[in-house]
Design a protein around this motif. Sequence first.
Motif, PDB file in Angstrom:
ATOM      1  N   THR A 185       5.438  -0.751 -15.905  1.00  0.00           N
ATOM      2  CA  THR A 185       5.206   0.234 -16.766  1.00  0.00           C
ATOM      3  C   THR A 185       5.522   1.313 -17.635  1.00  0.00           C
TER       4      THR A 185
ATOM      5  N   ILE B  47       8.882   1.564 -10.404  1.00  0.00           N
ATOM      6  CA  ILE B  47       7.166   1.664 -10.613  1.00  0.00           C
ATOM      7  C   ILE B  47       7.321   0.321 -10.762  1.00  0.00           C
TER       8      ILE B  47
ATOM      9  N   ARG C  10       5.647  -2.676  -9.096  1.00  0.00           N
ATOM     10  CA  ARG C  10       4.970  -3.216  -8.490  1.00  0.00           C
ATOM     11  C   ARG C  10       4.565  -4.298  -7.604  1.00  0.00           C
ATOM     12  N   GLY C  11       4.116  -3.585  -6.633  1.00  0.00           N
ATOM     13  CA  GLY C  11       4.044  -4.628  -5.346  1.00  0.00           C
ATOM     14  C   GLY C  11       4.815  -4.441  -3.970  1.00  0.00           C
TER      15      GLY C  11
ATOM     16  N   ASP D 169      -1.405  -2.143  -2.361  1.00  0.00           N
ATOM     17  CA  ASP D 169      -0.204  -2.453  -3.024  1.00  0.00           C
ATOM     18  C   ASP D 169       0.622  -2.559  -2.702  1.00  0.00           C
TER      19      ASP D 169
ATOM     20  N   GLU E  32       2.692  -6.603  -2.697  1.00  0.00           N
ATOM     21  CA  GLU E  32       1.863  -8.068  -2.807  1.00  0.00           C
ATOM     22  C   GLU E  32       2.953  -8.679  -1.758  1.00  0.00           C
TER      23      GLU E  32
END
Length: 245
Positions: free
Chosen positions: A3, A27, A29-30, A159, A161
């Motif tokens: 992000t 940050i 993601r996953g 959240d 992955e």
Amino acid sequence: IYTLSLHDALPISGRHYAGIAHLLRAIIRGIVEEFASDRIWEEIPIALIDVETTGRDASKDRVVEVGIAVGRGGVVIARYNWLINPGMPIPAEVTAIHKISDDHVKDSPRFETIAHEIAAALEGCIPAAYNAAFDRAFIAGEFGRCEPRSSLAPALRRDVEWLDPLVWAREIQREEKSKALGEVAERLGVKLENAHRASDDAEAALMVLYSLAKDGRIPKTYGAFLQEQRRLGLAQQDERRFWKN
């Protein structure tokens, strides 16, 4: 996917600002937050999960078997398996695939009875599955029917992955027609004796992941692995949509 972009994190000199390295890690993601994104993913415990079910619809079908193979450093360090009474008939056509009948599970526990055991086996591990969306949907559905859980196992967090060897098989063995686990395993020299039984499929899929990792296209660090898997997965979805239209 960041992000905050890497470009934004660099001054003109090209060097990182020392004070934001932890932000870049946080940050991505996953990721499982307990593990740094720059760790070698093969050195982190991975729980490869496989489920056998009464059908393919996680909203109404139920799990009849769960297998988990935990690996680290390229080897299996723990194995788990549970036969489960789904509380509904197992269709004959499904039994023909995984060989689990109503008689096999009639005296087995219901999922809610052994949910805490499954959660404990998943603690402290990165979750993974071959065609992860399928297994993840069933695991989430079964835990969702249980009493509110206190386990914070990564596999049960929305959240996080999951690693998915199928995404990598589709890329690395692109020219091969079948990407079924048994076919991919055979091409890699991974043994799979009892296909469509949860513990056997889980261990084979884990060893497929480790075998595929020898290919230079698979990143070595955890964060980079997830980012590239996400990119490939989206590209593969677009390709399948193109050929369907």
